[in-house]
Each structure stands twice: as structure tokens, then as C-alpha cells.
Design an enzyme around this catalytic site. Structure first.
Site, short mmCIF file in Angstrom:
data_model
loop_
_atom_site.label_atom_id
_atom_site.label_comp_id
_atom_site.label_asym_id
_atom_site.label_seq_id
_atom_site.Cartn_x
_atom_site.Cartn_y
_atom_site.Cartn_z
N GLU A 65 8.46 -1.02 6.27
CA GLU A 65 7.20 -0.54 6.06
C GLU A 65 6.58 -2.07 5.60
O GLU A 65 6.45 -2.06 4.46
CB GLU A 65 6.22 -0.20 4.34
CG GLU A 65 6.65 1.76 4.84
CD GLU A 65 6.57 3.01 3.68
OE1 GLU A 65 6.27 1.91 3.06
OE2 GLU A 65 7.23 3.57 3.83
N HIS A 107 3.91 3.76 -6.22
CA HIS A 107 3.08 3.80 -6.27
C HIS A 107 2.89 4.42 -8.12
O HIS A 107 1.60 4.10 -8.45
CB HIS A 107 2.39 4.49 -4.92
CG HIS A 107 2.15 3.70 -4.21
ND1 HIS A 107 1.21 3.19 -3.54
CD2 HIS A 107 2.86 4.24 -2.84
CE1 HIS A 107 1.16 2.22 -2.61
NE2 HIS A 107 2.42 3.29 -1.79
#
Length: 258
Positions: free
Chosen positions: A221, A165
Site C-alpha cells: 500500500e 486508522h
């Protein structure tokens, strides 16, 4: 989140949301130079480099430079500098629950992907979480540690300086209306199924597949997509290689160094 009302993912969502005002939870070693719990290391498979198909150059972009869209970040490949900030973050023009900053190229691709998904009947999507700074990742990771301990945190959240991220190239995606957010069941929603089959068309990779925890170091995920550009995403789709580690012949990264 999911039907597992007392699962670690649900608990961490509450802690992280409380600490940061975020909705949901986001799920040393050779540094990256700037130019489901994990299994035991003994059981970790070693990726082998895939052959370079005719016409595709695996060296076209660096995998060590944090500014490269091919940068490989994992538990044995931290960012350098650890506080790296992308120079071209913009506001992604899509529905979102938390700050929707992504690098310009990734943001444009994300907007196109969301529009196409809706046009093709997959339903609405939104950015659950996008770019996060080193400082924000400190809070996110510490929230997991507080709720599920360090081992639990490491299975589902990157330590500061090790997070995709932070590159501005990774996004957590959820459905509109919100359902199965940041939970494995997102993979079975119309949005999750469409993304798994079509994200490569827009340059995105489902970064943490269900069967590659021993390689990536993270639990499944189905909501976490990483921008790598259309050429690389298409090549990986065509060859059936599902992780960056395997594609580039890198060591698996199931755990951080002691």
C-alpha cells in the site's frame, strides 16, 4: 483506481464508496493494553530485534498504549479497548476527499509534508482517508467482505479494532489531480515516489512495503502512511528497517488468530 478494471481493489472501492459515501477504499490474540493475499504461516519469516544504535532508546515510548505515537497495531495486536477514540483529533488543514481528522501532532506534520512536497516539485497531494472510528471501520471491512470475501478483505482492510486508522495516526494519501488512488501504481507517481523517499523527514512511515506482506499481513500500500514521529522515522530510515514489527523485534502478523 488502476488499470486493473476488475481487480478486488477496484470492486471494493465501489462497495465501500456506496456504503459510506467515501471516495475510494481504505485497504484474537494478545491485546494492546491501554496504559496480495497473505502467505502461509509456515513460510512467514521471523523478525529479529535490531540492535539499538547509540543514542536511540527503543523504550522511550510504549508500543502497547493506543495513545502512544509508537503504538504497534496489526493482526495479532488489536487495540484495547477495541472502540478506542483518540482524545486530540483535529481537522487536518490540507485538501481532502473524506473527513480529514488526525491527531494534532500528525495533522501538523501532514500539513508541513504536503506543503514541502509541492515546493519541491512533487505535485499536489490530498488526504484520501484519515481517522476512522470503530463503527466506520465495521462498514469499511464489511464492504470488502461483501465484494471479495473474508480472505480478500483481510489482505487489504483491517478488521474493526485492528485498524491503524482508528489510532488517528494513519493516512491514505492520493495525488491531485486524482490518479492511481489506492492502487499500487500510486508508488510510481511523482507524489508516491517523493513520499517513499521523504516522508520520514516529517515523522511518517510507509507502513506496508511491497516486500513485507509476510510481516505486516497486508498487501503493498504505497498510499498508506503512519505517523510515528521524526526521531523514530529517522532512525528506521537510517538503519534500513522498514516495518515496526522488525524494528521492535515483534512477531510477524500475517493472519488473525483462528
Amino acid at each position: 483506481m488502476s488499470s486493473r478494471s476488475r481487480s478486488p481493489v477496484f470492486v471494493c472501492a465501489v462497495v465501500v464508496a456506496a456504503a459510506l459515501g467515501l471516495v475510494g477504499c481504505a485497504p484474537v490474540t494478545a491485546p494492546i493494553r491501554s496504559s496480495s493475499a497473505t502467505p502461509e504461516a509456515a513460510d512467514t519469516p521471523t523478525p529479529t530485534p535490531t540492535p539499538t544504535p547509540s543514542g536511540f532508546d527503543k523504550t522511550a515510548l510504549p508500543i502497547d498504549d493506543p495513545a502512544s505515537i509508537w503504538v504497534v497495531v496489526n493482526k495479532v495486536r488489536p487495540l484495547e479497548p477495541s472502540t478506542y477514540v483518540p482524545a486530540d483529533l483535529i481537522t487536518t488543514p490540507v485538501p481532502h476527499l473524506n473527513p480529514p481528522g488526525l491527531r494534532s501532532e500528525a495533522a501538523s506534520a501532514m500539513a508541513a509534508m504536503f506543503a514541502t512536497a509541492k515546493a519541491e516539485g512533487a505535485g499536489g497531494m490530498q488526504l484520501q482517508s484519515a481517522s476512522r472510528s470503530y463503527g466506520v471501520q465495521v462498514k469499511v471491512y464489511n464492504g470488502y467482505v461483501s465484494s471479495v470475501g473474508e480472505d480478500g478483505a483481510d489482505a487489504q482492510s483491517a478488521r474493526p479494532g485492528y485498524s491503524e486508522h482508528q489510532t488517528g495516526l494513519a493516512a491514505d494519501i492520493s495525488a491531485v489531480p486524482l490518479t492511481c488512488a489506492l492502487a499500487a501504481c500510486f508508488g510510481q507517481t511523482p507524489q508516491g515516489l517523493w513520499l517513499a523517499a521523504n516522508a520520514y523527514r516529517f515523522g511518517f512511515l510507509l507502513r506496508y512495503p511491497a516486500d513485507k506482506t509476510a510481516i505486516t499481513g497486508y498487501m503493498y500500500e504505497p498510499w498508506h502512511f503512519r505517523y510515528i514521529g521524526v526521531p523514530l522515522a529517522t532512525e528506521m530510515h537510517a538503519t534500513g528497517v522498514t516495518t515496526l514489527e522488525e524494528f521492535f523485534g515483534l512477531p510477524p502478523a500475517p493472519d488473525y488468530a483462528p
